[in-house]
Write a protein that holds these residues in place. Structure first.
Motif, PDB file in Angstrom:
ATOM      1  N   SER A 132       0.915  -1.208   0.064  1.00 40.75           N
ATOM      2  CA  SER A 132       0.049   0.092  -0.122  1.00 40.75           C
ATOM      3  C   SER A 132       0.827   1.402   0.155  1.00 40.75           C
ATOM      4  O   SER A 132       2.195   1.136   0.268  1.00 40.75           O
ATOM      5  CB  SER A 132      -1.100  -0.007   1.185  1.00 40.75           C
ATOM      6  N   THR A 133       0.287   2.393  -0.483  1.00 41.02           N
ATOM      7  CA  THR A 133       0.954   3.755  -0.559  1.00 41.02           C
ATOM      8  C   THR A 133       0.076   4.520   0.157  1.00 41.02           C
ATOM      9  O   THR A 133      -1.076   4.367   0.795  1.00 41.02           O
ATOM     10  CB  THR A 133       1.327   4.044  -1.940  1.00 41.02           C
ATOM     11  N   ILE A 134       0.483   5.820   0.293  1.00 40.35           N
ATOM     12  CA  ILE A 134      -0.051   6.879   0.817  1.00 40.35           C
ATOM     13  C   ILE A 134      -1.460   7.184   0.159  1.00 40.35           C
ATOM     14  O   ILE A 134      -2.411   7.749   0.892  1.00 40.35           O
ATOM     15  CB  ILE A 134       1.019   8.485   0.644  1.00 40.35           C
ATOM     16  N   VAL A 135      -1.600   7.061  -1.191  1.00 37.60           N
ATOM     17  CA  VAL A 135      -2.693   7.274  -1.808  1.00 37.60           C
ATOM     18  C   VAL A 135      -4.027   6.119  -1.040  1.00 37.60           C
ATOM     19  O   VAL A 135      -5.230   6.591  -0.819  1.00 37.60           O
ATOM     20  CB  VAL A 135      -2.664   6.371  -3.304  1.00 37.60           C
ATOM     21  N   PRO A 178       7.403   8.434  -8.181  1.00 30.48           N
ATOM     22  CA  PRO A 178       7.279   7.501  -7.270  1.00 30.48           C
ATOM     23  C   PRO A 178       5.921   6.620  -7.428  1.00 30.48           C
ATOM     24  O   PRO A 178       5.924   5.300  -7.113  1.00 30.48           O
ATOM     25  CB  PRO A 178       6.798   8.242  -5.945  1.00 30.48           C
ATOM     26  N   LEU A 179       4.761   6.879  -7.696  1.00 25.87           N
ATOM     27  CA  LEU A 179       3.492   6.061  -7.614  1.00 25.87           C
ATOM     28  C   LEU A 179       3.202   5.138  -8.493  1.00 25.87           C
ATOM     29  O   LEU A 179       2.739   3.999  -8.509  1.00 25.87           O
ATOM     30  CB  LEU A 179       2.230   7.123  -7.492  1.00 25.87           C
ATOM     31  N   VAL A 180       3.958   5.541  -9.957  1.00 34.63           N
ATOM     32  CA  VAL A 180       3.623   4.532 -10.953  1.00 34.63           C
ATOM     33  C   VAL A 180       4.599   3.176 -10.872  1.00 34.63           C
ATOM     34  O   VAL A 180       4.316   2.214 -11.350  1.00 34.63           O
ATOM     35  CB  VAL A 180       4.161   5.353 -12.248  1.00 34.63           C
ATOM     36  N   MET A 181       5.590   3.369  -9.839  1.00 33.21           N
ATOM     37  CA  MET A 181       6.112   2.340  -9.449  1.00 33.21           C
ATOM     38  C   MET A 181       5.739   1.355  -8.436  1.00 33.21           C
ATOM     39  O   MET A 181       6.122   0.098  -8.308  1.00 33.21           O
ATOM     40  CB  MET A 181       7.799   2.693  -8.889  1.00 33.21           C
ATOM     41  N   TYR A 182       4.575   1.486  -8.204  1.00 31.66           N
ATOM     42  CA  TYR A 182       3.713   0.648  -7.323  1.00 31.66           C
ATOM     43  C   TYR A 182       2.384  -0.078  -7.953  1.00 31.66           C
ATOM     44  O   TYR A 182       1.602   0.847  -8.812  1.00 31.66           O
ATOM     45  CB  TYR A 182       3.218   1.260  -6.084  1.00 31.66           C
TER      46      TYR A 182
END
Length: 460
Positions: A132-135, A178-182
């Motif tokens: 999971s991420t900050i999103v 950063p987010l596209v790498m998740y």
């Protein structure tokens, strides 16, 4: 021989032995690189869907945060650049803000996911969807978010890079997105439609549809990566100065202007950082905050501001910007940076394909007193506890589950990615993961530098 010379010599000898013993058998985790042809990019661009979501969730210290990253500059050089000096006078300089490691990419992924998963280079990666991420934290309160990537060829582009089509110089690179790498973002069409070209920022600004969280990456020229701090500083002022007089943009907005890492790997990885915007009170403009922060604070600060749960990783105990801490009754921790460098990685998931993905600590309590996001708890269960037990590791590895202090991060033998250490100190809410290594280096891994000094002192 002086004590620091003894420490350096002992550490270098031990880790050099460890590197020789283990690196030859270690295989980095790799992924199939996405590199579409120009015709494929053009076709995808014509069909790309772009979101323009906005929201209005009130925060404790700010209602919108805009994060801008520049590249690879030592603190003093950035602090002395004329345009950045002007911007510093408009806000708060964070003179104790640190990058986490080297090179660029691990710093980017850590700033949204709470770990860099032992990445020690800039290769193509696609982190699995169970991270999971900050999103995911924003989604709990329907807080809108977007990334704005300069010269991204189209919304949701997942390729490794996109060059200037006239001279083929570097423009957009995935490692700064950063987010596209998740995969939890990249494999979700709705979320992917929030990964936009930088031109969309101007559109969203004019349409008054800016999200409450923005991550902005200039291209490889304007961020200073392929140029210099003069270019990066000028771009920053040219972009931000008009916004600082835009009433809509400024309304309770916090701007964070920072760098991914410093340029000189042999010195402390401190990076010049400024807080700007309407959320900065007039009396704090042209001041300095010397609290210890790092890129994990880019998660913990929005989390505390909107009172969100945590990811159960290094976001849990990361210091919160004092601007937020002062209005949320959070007391930041003092961090001794005497021996801190933050320029090495640890032996883990992306560095060694035989090591499992580190589990989040699902029982952790974050700085604003909240637990871990429920979907993270449901996803991971008691895996963290299982990984912390010796039975998780093979008989050929040495388990290091003792506290590894901040002081343990150091550069050794001229190789910034040799030592396996953590930059987080274990505590009751620890997010430190067990690390594995073989050979003499395991001895160094299990000790903080302060402990090593104490042991060596008897020989002086």
């Amino acid at each position: 021989m002086k004590l620091n010379s003894i420490v350096a010599a002992a550490a270098t000898t031990a880790v050099t032995a460890w590197a020789a013993d283990s690196s030859s058998s270690r295989v980095e985790r790799t992924y199939s690189t996405i590199s579409p042809m120009a015709s494929e990019i053009a076709s995808a661009a014509s069909n790309a869907t772009t979101n323009h979501f906005t929201s209005n969730v009130t925060g404790a210290a700010f209602d919108r945060i805009v994060i801008v990253w520049l590249e690879n500059t030592d603190y003093d050089k950035a602090a002395g650049q004329e345009d950045l000096k002007w911007l510093a006078q408009q806000g708060i300089v964070l003179d104790n803000y640190w990058g986490l490691t080297h090179p660029s990419e691990p710093n980017y992924i850590a700033s949204v996911g709470g770990d860099y998963f032992a990445l020690d280079d800039d290769r193509f990666i696609a982190l699995p969807s169970n991270i999971s991420t900050i999103v995911d934290l924003f989604d709990t309160k329907e807080i809108s978010w977007s990334e704005y990537q300069e010269h991204l060829p189209h919304t949701g582009f997942q390729g490794f890079n996109y060059s200037n089509q006239d001279n083929f110089a570097n423009d957009y690179v995935r490692k700064h997105n950063p987010l596209v790498m998740y995969d939890s973002v990249a494999q979700n069409e709705t979320r992917l439609a929030n990964i936009k070209n930088f031109t969309m920022f101007e559109q969203d600004l004019n349409d008054r549809t800016l999200p409450q969280y923005s991550f902005i990456t200039p291209n490889m020229t304007n961020d200073g990566h392929d140029t210099n701090i003069r270019i990066a500083g000028k771009w920053s002022r040219d972009f931000l100065e008009p916004l600082l007089s835009n009433e809509y943009f400024m309304e309770n907005t916090l701007v964070v202007l920072t760098f991914d890492e410093n340029e000189t790997y042999s010195i402390k990885n401190k990076v010049f950082t400024i807080l700007l915007g309407g959320a900065v009170p007039d009396e704090l403009k042209n001041t300095t905050d010397s609290t210890y922060y790092d890129h994990y604070s880019l998660i913990s600060s929005p989390v505390a501001n909107w009172d969100l749960p945590s990811l159960g990783r290094h976001d849990v105990d990361a210091n919160v910007f004092e601007l937020v801490a002062n209005v949320t009754n959070i007391t930041n921790k003092d961090v001794d940076t005497t021996y801190k460098l933050n320029n090495a990685t640890y032996v883990g998931y992306l560095l060694d394909d035989q090591i499992a993905l580190p589990a989040p600590n699902v029982t952790a309590i974050n700085r604003n007193g909240r637990g871990v996001l429920q979907q993270v708890v449901d996803q991971w269960g008691d895996e963290y506890s299982a990984q912390m037990s010796a039975s998780y590791f093979t008989s050929t590895t040495t388990t290091v589950s003792a506290s590894v202090g901040d002081a343990a991060t150091m550069t050794l033998a001229g190789n910034s990615s040799t030592l396996a250490t953590s930059s987080a100190t274990q505590g009751s809410n620890s997010t430190t993961h067990p690390f594995t290594s073989t050979g003499a280096g395991a001895v160094i891994n299990a000790l903080s530098l302060s402990s090593l000094i104490g042991m060596l002192a008897v020989f002086i």
